[in-house]
Design a protein around this motif. Structure first.
Motif, mmCIF file in Angstrom:
data_model
loop_
_atom_site.group_PDB
_atom_site.id
_atom_site.type_symbol
_atom_site.label_atom_id
_atom_site.label_comp_id
_atom_site.label_asym_id
_atom_site.label_seq_id
_atom_site.Cartn_x
_atom_site.Cartn_y
_atom_site.Cartn_z
ATOM 1 N N ALA A 38 0.872 -1.171 0.000
ATOM 2 C CA ALA A 38 0.000 0.000 0.000
ATOM 3 C C ALA A 38 0.905 1.215 0.000
ATOM 4 C CB ALA A 38 -0.903 -0.011 1.231
ATOM 5 N N ALA A 39 0.389 2.355 -0.458
ATOM 6 C CA ALA A 39 1.201 3.563 -0.541
ATOM 7 C C ALA A 39 0.421 4.751 -0.009
ATOM 8 C CB ALA A 39 1.621 3.809 -1.990
ATOM 9 N N ILE A 40 1.152 5.665 0.603
ATOM 10 C CA ILE A 40 0.523 6.850 1.184
ATOM 11 C C ILE A 40 1.382 8.075 0.882
ATOM 12 C CG2 ILE A 40 1.608 6.475 3.440
ATOM 13 C CD1 ILE A 40 -0.958 7.577 4.730
ATOM 14 N N TRP A 41 0.700 9.183 0.509
ATOM 15 C CA TRP A 41 1.372 10.466 0.337
ATOM 16 C C TRP A 41 1.544 11.091 1.704
ATOM 17 C CZ3 TRP A 41 3.617 11.568 -4.026
ATOM 18 C CH2 TRP A 41 3.094 11.083 -5.229
ATOM 19 N N VAL A 42 2.723 11.651 1.968
ATOM 20 C CA VAL A 42 3.012 12.270 3.259
ATOM 21 C C VAL A 42 3.640 13.644 3.042
ATOM 22 C CG1 VAL A 42 3.320 10.013 4.354
ATOM 23 C CG2 VAL A 42 5.319 11.228 3.483
ATOM 24 N N LYS A 43 3.541 14.490 4.055
ATOM 25 C CA LYS A 43 4.170 15.816 3.992
ATOM 26 C C LYS A 43 5.625 15.759 4.435
ATOM 27 C CE LYS A 43 0.027 18.556 4.517
ATOM 28 N NZ LYS A 43 -0.674 19.603 5.265
ATOM 29 N N ASN A 52 13.694 10.996 -7.106
ATOM 30 C CA ASN A 52 13.677 11.400 -8.505
ATOM 31 C C ASN A 52 13.659 12.922 -8.515
ATOM 32 O OD1 ASN A 52 12.778 12.246 -11.095
ATOM 33 N ND2 ASN A 52 11.930 10.213 -11.466
ATOM 34 N N LYS A 53 14.808 13.534 -8.721
ATOM 35 C CA LYS A 53 14.932 14.996 -8.640
ATOM 36 C C LYS A 53 14.128 15.694 -9.722
ATOM 37 C CE LYS A 53 19.315 14.928 -6.255
ATOM 38 N NZ LYS A 53 20.719 15.273 -6.233
ATOM 39 N N GLU A 54 14.059 15.085 -10.906
ATOM 40 C CA GLU A 54 13.309 15.687 -12.014
ATOM 41 C C GLU A 54 11.833 15.885 -11.669
ATOM 42 O OE1 GLU A 54 11.889 14.148 -16.344
ATOM 43 O OE2 GLU A 54 14.044 13.965 -15.919
ATOM 44 N N LYS A 55 11.262 14.921 -10.947
ATOM 45 C CA LYS A 55 9.843 14.994 -10.573
ATOM 46 C C LYS A 55 9.642 15.474 -9.142
ATOM 47 C CE LYS A 55 8.395 11.444 -13.811
ATOM 48 N NZ LYS A 55 7.686 10.180 -13.981
ATOM 49 N N ALA A 56 10.722 15.811 -8.449
ATOM 50 C CA ALA A 56 10.661 16.240 -7.043
ATOM 51 C C ALA A 56 9.927 15.202 -6.201
ATOM 52 C CB ALA A 56 10.007 17.617 -6.914
ATOM 53 N N PHE A 57 10.200 13.923 -6.491
ATOM 54 C CA PHE A 57 9.522 12.798 -5.852
ATOM 55 C C PHE A 57 10.514 12.035 -4.988
ATOM 56 C CE2 PHE A 57 8.585 8.231 -5.916
ATOM 57 C CZ PHE A 57 7.296 8.219 -5.407
ATOM 58 N N GLN A 58 10.056 11.625 -3.779
ATOM 59 C CA GLN A 58 10.864 10.812 -2.879
ATOM 60 C C GLN A 58 9.992 9.698 -2.311
ATOM 61 O OE1 GLN A 58 13.344 13.111 -0.021
ATOM 62 N NE2 GLN A 58 12.138 14.830 -0.781
ATOM 63 N N SER A 59 10.602 8.538 -2.061
ATOM 64 C CA SER A 59 9.842 7.466 -1.415
ATOM 65 C C SER A 59 10.760 6.529 -0.653
ATOM 66 C CB SER A 59 9.019 6.665 -2.430
ATOM 67 O OG SER A 59 9.851 5.827 -3.211
ATOM 68 N N TYR A 60 10.157 5.894 0.344
ATOM 69 C CA TYR A 60 10.766 4.784 1.071
ATOM 70 C C TYR A 60 9.788 3.623 1.005
ATOM 71 C CZ TYR A 60 14.137 7.657 3.747
ATOM 72 O OH TYR A 60 15.158 8.471 4.146
ATOM 73 N N GLU A 86 4.653 1.881 1.204
ATOM 74 C CA GLU A 86 5.454 2.892 0.524
ATOM 75 C C GLU A 86 4.997 4.257 1.022
ATOM 76 O OE1 GLU A 86 6.692 4.301 -3.996
ATOM 77 O OE2 GLU A 86 4.986 2.969 -3.728
ATOM 78 N N ILE A 87 5.936 5.039 1.557
ATOM 79 C CA ILE A 87 5.615 6.409 1.934
ATOM 80 C C ILE A 87 6.246 7.317 0.879
ATOM 81 C CG2 ILE A 87 5.234 6.000 4.390
ATOM 82 C CD1 ILE A 87 8.068 6.932 4.940
ATOM 83 N N MET A 88 5.466 8.303 0.398
ATOM 84 C CA MET A 88 5.880 9.098 -0.748
ATOM 85 C C MET A 88 5.625 10.572 -0.495
ATOM 86 S SD MET A 88 4.112 6.746 -3.730
ATOM 87 C CE MET A 88 2.526 7.458 -3.375
ATOM 88 N N TRP A 105 -3.735 8.117 1.375
ATOM 89 C CA TRP A 105 -3.472 6.886 0.639
ATOM 90 C C TRP A 105 -3.432 7.157 -0.850
ATOM 91 C CZ3 TRP A 105 -1.455 3.437 3.524
ATOM 92 C CH2 TRP A 105 -1.799 3.380 4.869
ATOM 93 N N ALA A 106 -2.473 6.563 -1.530
ATOM 94 C CA ALA A 106 -2.232 6.830 -2.939
ATOM 95 C C ALA A 106 -2.742 5.716 -3.847
ATOM 96 C CB ALA A 106 -0.736 7.024 -3.180
ATOM 97 N N HIS A 107 -2.393 4.470 -3.535
ATOM 98 C CA HIS A 107 -2.788 3.342 -4.377
ATOM 99 C C HIS A 107 -2.587 2.048 -3.601
ATOM 100 C CE1 HIS A 107 1.630 3.590 -5.270
ATOM 101 N NE2 HIS A 107 1.542 2.271 -5.205
ATOM 102 N N ILE A 108 -3.110 0.992 -4.182
ATOM 103 C CA ILE A 108 -2.804 -0.343 -3.692
ATOM 104 C C ILE A 108 -2.125 -1.071 -4.854
ATOM 105 C CG2 ILE A 108 -5.041 -1.341 -4.297
ATOM 106 C CD1 ILE A 108 -4.767 -2.982 -1.653
ATOM 107 N N ALA A 109 -1.121 -1.858 -4.546
ATOM 108 C CA ALA A 109 -0.372 -2.555 -5.581
ATOM 109 C C ALA A 109 -0.645 -4.049 -5.495
ATOM 110 C CB ALA A 109 1.123 -2.293 -5.419
#
Length: 126
Positions: A6-11, A34-42, A53-55, A71-75
């Motif tokens: 499962a994935a969740i967007w966080v601040k 991913n610096k191009e998209k300003a995206f980070q995850s663990y 997944e925290i994003m 919550w962002a998605h389920i995989a």
């Protein structure tokens, strides 16, 4: 088939990682950035193999995403690249919206993302 993660967007990605590691004995992988998209995850792995997944993403060109949390998605793990590609094609053919993919992500996943009947994101992965 099994739920892969499962994935969740966080601040605050570091505070959230610390919370899940400290209180739920999660083990974090190396941060993906991913610096191009300003995206980070663990990816956090827990006893029994469950993964979360925290994003976070801050992209000034997409103001609707600046405050995105929750919550962002389920995989769903389908077991093979071929299964991901076949299931993606089947769902598209049956009228479900393909959001992206099939593709290999920057952190090495072969995946596609489909909307379910209510618009929730379903990630299909190996």
């Amino acid at each position: 088939m099994k739920i892969e993660h499962a994935a969740i967007w966080v601040k605050d990605i570091e505070a959230m990682k610390t919370f899940y590691v400290r209180y739920f004995n999660g083990t974090a992988n190396k941060k993906y950035h991913n610096k191009e998209k300003a995206f980070q995850s663990y990816f956090l792995t827990f006893d029994g193999g469950a993964r979360l997944e925290i994003m976070s993403q801050s992209d000034k060109d997409k103001p609707d995403q600046d405050d995105r949390v929750g919550w962002a998605h389920i995989a769903m793990s389908l077991g093979s690249i071929e299964s991901v590609d076949q299931k993606t094609a089947q769902l598209q053919q049956d009228g479900y919206r393909l959001v992206n993919g099939p593709r290999v992500t920057g952190d090495g996943y072969h995946e596609s993302v489909i909307e379910d009947p209510e618009g929730n994101l379903l990630e299909l992965t190996v």
